[in-house]
Enzyme design. Structure first.
Site, PDB file in Angstrom:
ATOM      1  N   HIS A  69      -1.566  -0.130   6.135  1.00  0.00           N
ATOM      2  CA  HIS A  69      -0.428   0.679   6.574  1.00  0.00           C
ATOM      3  C   HIS A  69      -0.342   0.671   8.107  1.00  0.00           C
ATOM      4  O   HIS A  69       0.717   0.394   8.683  1.00  0.00           O
ATOM      5  CB  HIS A  69      -0.599   2.112   6.051  1.00  0.00           C
ATOM      6  CG  HIS A  69       0.487   3.059   6.447  1.00  0.00           C
ATOM      7  ND1 HIS A  69       1.559   3.348   5.634  1.00  0.00           N
ATOM      8  CD2 HIS A  69       0.677   3.786   7.579  1.00  0.00           C
ATOM      9  CE1 HIS A  69       2.365   4.212   6.240  1.00  0.00           C
ATOM     10  NE2 HIS A  69       1.840   4.503   7.420  1.00  0.00           N
ATOM     11  N   GLU A  70      -1.469   0.934   8.763  1.00  0.00           N
ATOM     12  CA  GLU A  70      -1.465   0.989  10.224  1.00  0.00           C
ATOM     13  C   GLU A  70      -1.209  -0.385  10.836  1.00  0.00           C
ATOM     14  O   GLU A  70      -0.635  -0.486  11.922  1.00  0.00           O
ATOM     15  CB  GLU A  70      -2.776   1.584  10.755  1.00  0.00           C
ATOM     16  CG  GLU A  70      -3.106   2.994  10.254  1.00  0.00           C
ATOM     17  CD  GLU A  70      -2.013   4.028  10.479  1.00  0.00           C
ATOM     18  OE1 GLU A  70      -1.175   3.830  11.377  1.00  0.00           O
ATOM     19  OE2 GLU A  70      -1.983   5.031   9.733  1.00  0.00           O
ATOM     20  N   HIS A 113       2.441  -0.721  11.326  1.00  0.00           N
ATOM     21  CA  HIS A 113       2.851  -0.082  12.588  1.00  0.00           C
ATOM     22  C   HIS A 113       2.454  -0.954  13.787  1.00  0.00           C
ATOM     23  O   HIS A 113       3.225  -1.140  14.726  1.00  0.00           O
ATOM     24  CB  HIS A 113       2.164   1.281  12.730  1.00  0.00           C
ATOM     25  CG  HIS A 113       2.728   2.368  11.852  1.00  0.00           C
ATOM     26  ND1 HIS A 113       4.066   2.706  11.865  1.00  0.00           N
ATOM     27  CD2 HIS A 113       2.139   3.202  10.959  1.00  0.00           C
ATOM     28  CE1 HIS A 113       4.272   3.708  11.008  1.00  0.00           C
ATOM     29  NE2 HIS A 113       3.119   4.019  10.437  1.00  0.00           N
ATOM     30  N   GLU A 126       8.108   3.493   9.968  1.00  0.00           N
ATOM     31  CA  GLU A 126       7.556   3.675   8.620  1.00  0.00           C
ATOM     32  C   GLU A 126       7.962   2.524   7.706  1.00  0.00           C
ATOM     33  O   GLU A 126       7.211   2.150   6.803  1.00  0.00           O
ATOM     34  CB  GLU A 126       8.001   5.015   8.018  1.00  0.00           C
ATOM     35  CG  GLU A 126       7.355   6.239   8.646  1.00  0.00           C
ATOM     36  CD  GLU A 126       5.830   6.296   8.488  1.00  0.00           C
ATOM     37  OE1 GLU A 126       5.306   5.814   7.480  1.00  0.00           O
ATOM     38  OE2 GLU A 126       5.181   6.822   9.412  1.00  0.00           O
TER      39      GLU A 126
END
Lengths: 499, 499
Positions: A269-270, A273, A299
């Site tokens: 997930h990171e 980003h 997101e």
């Protein structure tokens, strides 16, 4: 700057660029201080760091609200600017308005109130102490109503739209009502269908593994996903986050020996980003137009990585191999699917799967709208929450406010308007994926061969490298041919969970 | 500040305190940025970090040289201040003078020149390219002469004394000439005696060990030495240093599998710096009078730990045990003594033992004095160096400038006046040790029992907690009954190496 003013055809715009570059330099230090605080700083450092960060925040605020800068925005609008420069000026206006719209007194008051409310909340949540929390939250909400009122007036927006705009420029209740309204017509039923379908799934075995082995796995997967280690790091913190600056993106994860999957998927997930930040246009680094488009777009990238990509069968095949290699386990692809695609209605938002997650957001969205337009009072929050949870997920939080309306940090710190970004991100991710498939064809077979370069290049070209040159609607339309359309999210869920 | 001006009896002093506190906050961020750059930052972060740090340095300079601050120093001198406040004002004057004395143009010119000189030197040193280095160094020295001239004039000091004062307030050539002159009468002969005595020492075996085992050893020894891990960290960097801020001291070391002792002893050295910083007076944190007294005093603490303490037989007994425990080795105390007490004249300062080290300093001191009073020209440096090395250590650097006058970074970066601090520190350390023994009695037997609390308490009470409340001479006289006296250093060396 003075020299420029004489030589340049756009002296006011140039002066603004210099001012924002300066602000960016201090924000670089702010990002470093935040990251260090969460990853490296020993406890004894907190007082000195707190004072230094407060001084820095004050200095940045002073720079952002300098009268010369505000005046320059009007003057620069009269100059002959290129399209990109105009976009930069638009973003400058946005950031300046956000910094200058509120009276300093209100900002200070909010800082003090939310600090006290959050501090008390940390214990009150543990104690399920709604009665203790309620008066604090009432004070915070009263102030946020005032904030929303002022922000709305200067921007010609409704109060809640003004709060949405803090995180999602251009986002309006009218559009959100439509999107969430539609979601609500099919999502609760779909959840039941998925649950029925998954009823026969066996409980997947989860291999225990040391933090060091999980870390090696995470680093390997980061490499696979093209994370540039010359421009970033992975560290450990109690709550995973993505921080740092575009040339030096610092992501974090945490480790639980009994649960490698949470660490792995939060890292992925990171990385989403991080790759967005690493891919932002270098030529515009330090200028507002060089920043990521919005929180929902951010997101959309993290969720593209975590959900669209890393829960796809093709990627699960790759990941299974890497997991077994690093953890010495013998997971099958099927058992990993059972582990990471399982849909279970639950009380806690941050633990939710991608199918039930939007229910948590729709609930909070309704609450926030109601609190701001005063149709909902803080006192009625527990009952409203319980009703909504029953209707959306079939769960009750009666008498269990710690796992109900007291679970998130957002309201204690006065951050209303943020929640929708999470679900907008999930919907944008699905929409981007649909366009990507149209452009690139069968993505899964590329991924199966370990070749995700084309996928990354597409994201880079269409989204990351665009920074804030376009508005969100313009960008999404340019990439997908339409503005936000939740049908892609619906199709994605159907295909993954019901086909 | 405005409110204080009306209420307080010392409005100007109070305003100065607020200004210096503000400067301190930005210096906190500077310390963090420097540490991160050396320990954590990926290569891609360097451009952005460089820009942010330059912006920060400029901002700090602006704050330090603000006209209001300079004016306030005079006005505060008329106010009724306590002794401590007066000491703080004295330190404020010192720091302000250091920041304001030089014209901005000269500072910028020096930054540019030394940046270029240092950059070229890194390769020229490798290539032993004196002819390439010489013209760059000549330019730097010409500018440093100018700097020394200006700094001397505003302080009523000779030019070289003004350079010494940048690092060692109150330090003067007259005193140094006396101290080093005396050292020179006995040190070269003592080195020969020690070498003769150590001729029979066998080559000690050095156990190979992994970086992780060495790190565990270092952390264990740090704990023994009372390093407060709630107020600091140990990390890895290519050159060991001590950084951070008093409440959060960041020390570093490096690891070589074939040489655990260098990592261990450099860690112990940095712990000396760190404990000084951790022990500075909390009530004065953020004020100039709360800072460490001087560079020589700082070195006195690191060298007290590294030399006085960690090379004493009592501590060597403790360390041998810990080394064998962590590295799985079977060193004897005798072999550790042979390893860390061996005296060998060599060409490189940073590799020198404590007996030959002052020779390296005396040589550099003579060079710097000569360069600044123009009795020595850059062109004559290699020959001068070779002659001095022959006379002091019996070694020649003819044709080997890379290991002679080109070995240190100090001159390429224009930092003249610093070198004496190293040897002053060694001498102060010996002098403090002598006073400590008078006060506490047999320190060695305390240490043998693993009880170093009394030693640490003595240092804390007498030195660390004093900050800059006294001048160096005042402090040393308060603690030892006399100003710097090299006889204690001589006795220390005689006792350790010749008895």
């Amino acid at each position: 700057m003075t020299a420029n003013k004489q030589d340049s055809a756009t002296p006011h715009y140039d002066a603004l660029c210099a001012a924002f570059k300066q602000i960016h330099h201090f924000q670089h230090l702010q990002a470093l201080g935040d990251w260090d605080q969460a990853t490296m700083m020993p406890s004894g450092g907190s007082q000195g760091r707190g004072e230094a960060m407060a001084e820095l925040a004050l200095h940045i605020h002073t720079l952002k609200t300098a009268p010369g800068l505000v005046d320059g925005l009007a003057a620069a609008g009269e100059e002959a600017l290129t399209a990109s420069q105009k976009a930069n000026l638009r973003e400058m206006r946005y950031h300046t308005l956000q910094a200058t719209a509120l009276p300093g007194e209100l900002v200070q008051q909010k800082t003090a109130l939310t600090y006290a409310c959050e501090h008390a909340w940390r214990q009150q949540r543990k104690d399920n102490d709604w009665q203790g929390f309620r008066p604090n939250l009432e004070k915070v909400i009263a102030l946020v109503r005032e904030e929303a009122q002022i922000l709305g007036e200067v921007q010609g927006l409704s109060p809640y739209d003004a709060l949405l705009n803090k995180f999602e420029p251009g986002c309006q209740t009218a559009a959100l009502d439509k999107v969430f309204g539609e979601l609500r017509t099919w999502l609760p039923e779909m959840i039941q269908q998925v649950q029925a379908k998954q009823q026969s799934w066996p409980l997947a075995p989860v291999p225990h593994s040391k933090a060091s082995a999980q870390q090696a796995l995470n680093l390997d997967v980061m490499k696979l996903l093209g994370f540039d280690f010359n421009q970033g790091r992975l560290d450990t913190s109690s709550h995973p986050f993505s921080g740092g600056v575009p040339g030096d993106v610092r992501i974090t994860t945490r480790y639980d020996e009994a649960d490698f999957a949470t660490s792995l998927y939060s890292t992925i997930h990171e990385v989403g980003h991080a790759r967005y930040e690493q891919g932002l246009p270098i030529d515009w680094r330090g200028q507002p137009v060089g920043l990521a488009r919005s929180m929902a777009l951010h997101e959309s990238q993290s969720l593209f990585f975590e959900m669209q990509l890393a829960r796809s069968p093709a990627m699960i095949a790759l990941l299974t191999e890497k997991i077994n290699h690093h953890l010495g386990s013998q997971l099958t692809q099927e058992s990993l699917i059972h582990l990471v695609q399982r849909v279970t209605p639950g009380l806690i938002r941050v633990d939710a799967d991608e199918v039930t997650y939007p229910c948590h957001i729709m609930l909070r969205y309704e609450v926030e709208k109601g609190l701001i337009d005063k149709s909902l009072q803080v006192a009625d929050l527990p009952e409203f929450w319980d009703n909504q949870m029953q209707s959306l997920l079939g769960l009750s939080t009666r008498g269990d406010d710690r796992n109900g309306c007291m679970q998130d940090i957002h309201w204690p710190v006065g951050e209303l308007g943020y929640f929708p970004s999470y679900s907008l991100g999930a919907m944008y991710a699905a929409q981007f994926k649909a366009s990507m498939v149209k452009a690139l064809g069968d993505i899964d077979s590329l991924i199966e061969q370990g070749n995700i370069t084309q996928v990354m290049d597409w994201l880079n070209q269409n989204i990351w490298s665009q920074g804030s040159l376009l508005t969100t609607d313009e960008l999404v339309t340019q990439v997908t041919g339409e503005v936000l359309n939740p049908v892609h999210f619906k199709r994605h869920l159907e295909q993954r969970y019901l086909s």
